[in-house]
Design a protein around this motif. Structure first.
Motif, PDB file in Angstrom:
ATOM      1  N   ALA A  27      17.366  -4.199  -1.505  1.00 20.80           N
ATOM      2  CA  ALA A  27      18.686  -3.620  -1.736  1.00 20.80           C
ATOM      3  C   ALA A  27      18.499  -2.161  -2.152  1.00 20.80           C
ATOM      4  O   ALA A  27      18.161  -1.870  -3.296  1.00 20.80           O
ATOM      5  CB  ALA A  27      19.425  -4.400  -2.815  1.00 20.80           C
ATOM      6  N   SER A  29      20.648   0.119  -2.514  1.00 18.28           N
ATOM      7  CA  SER A  29      21.694   0.653  -3.390  1.00 18.28           C
ATOM      8  C   SER A  29      21.373   0.438  -4.866  1.00 18.28           C
ATOM      9  O   SER A  29      22.026   1.011  -5.727  1.00 18.28           O
ATOM     10  CB  SER A  29      23.034   0.005  -3.045  1.00 18.28           C
ATOM     11  OG  SER A  29      22.956  -1.387  -3.244  1.00 18.28           O
ATOM     12  N   GLU A  30      20.366  -0.362  -5.168  1.00 23.20           N
ATOM     13  CA  GLU A  30      19.974  -0.587  -6.560  1.00 23.20           C
ATOM     14  C   GLU A  30      19.525   0.705  -7.233  1.00 23.20           C
ATOM     15  O   GLU A  30      19.630   0.845  -8.435  1.00 23.20           O
ATOM     16  CB  GLU A  30      18.816  -1.584  -6.643  1.00 23.20           C
ATOM     17  CG  GLU A  30      19.190  -3.005  -6.363  1.00 23.20           C
ATOM     18  CD  GLU A  30      17.985  -3.927  -6.439  1.00 23.20           C
ATOM     19  OE1 GLU A  30      16.899  -3.478  -6.859  1.00 23.20           O
ATOM     20  OE2 GLU A  30      18.125  -5.095  -6.061  1.00 23.20           O
ATOM     21  N   ASN A  31      19.009   1.642  -6.455  1.00 24.53           N
ATOM     22  CA  ASN A  31      18.424   2.849  -7.025  1.00 24.53           C
ATOM     23  C   ASN A  31      19.185   4.109  -6.650  1.00 24.53           C
ATOM     24  O   ASN A  31      18.605   5.186  -6.588  1.00 24.53           O
ATOM     25  CB  ASN A  31      16.962   2.969  -6.580  1.00 24.53           C
ATOM     26  CG  ASN A  31      16.142   1.800  -7.076  1.00 24.53           C
ATOM     27  OD1 ASN A  31      16.242   1.409  -8.221  1.00 24.53           O
ATOM     28  ND2 ASN A  31      15.354   1.210  -6.197  1.00 24.53           N
TER      29      ASN A  31
END
Length: 58
Positions: A27, A29-31
């Motif tokens: 994922a 978008s986690e970072n």
């Protein structure tokens, strides 16, 4: 078999596991970064070019 030789029957019968699961990925978008980054080096372009030339001369 010599170096670089292979069994052609093995090349033809390779099975690839193409069962992809949605949860196996990363994922990204986690970072996500939601901010600003500022950087000041304090040197003019002329100083940086002079330093680059010094490095090249070494």
């Amino acid at each position: 078999m010599g170096f670089g030789s292979y069994d052609e029957s093995e090349q033809e019968s390779q099975d690839y596991d193409q069962d992809l699961d949605e949860n196996d990925g990363v994922a990204t978008s986690e970072n996500d970064h939601k901010g600003e980054v500022e950087f000041e080096n304090g040197a003019s372009n002329e100083e940086l070019l002079d330093r680059l030339q010094e490095i090249k001369d070494d």
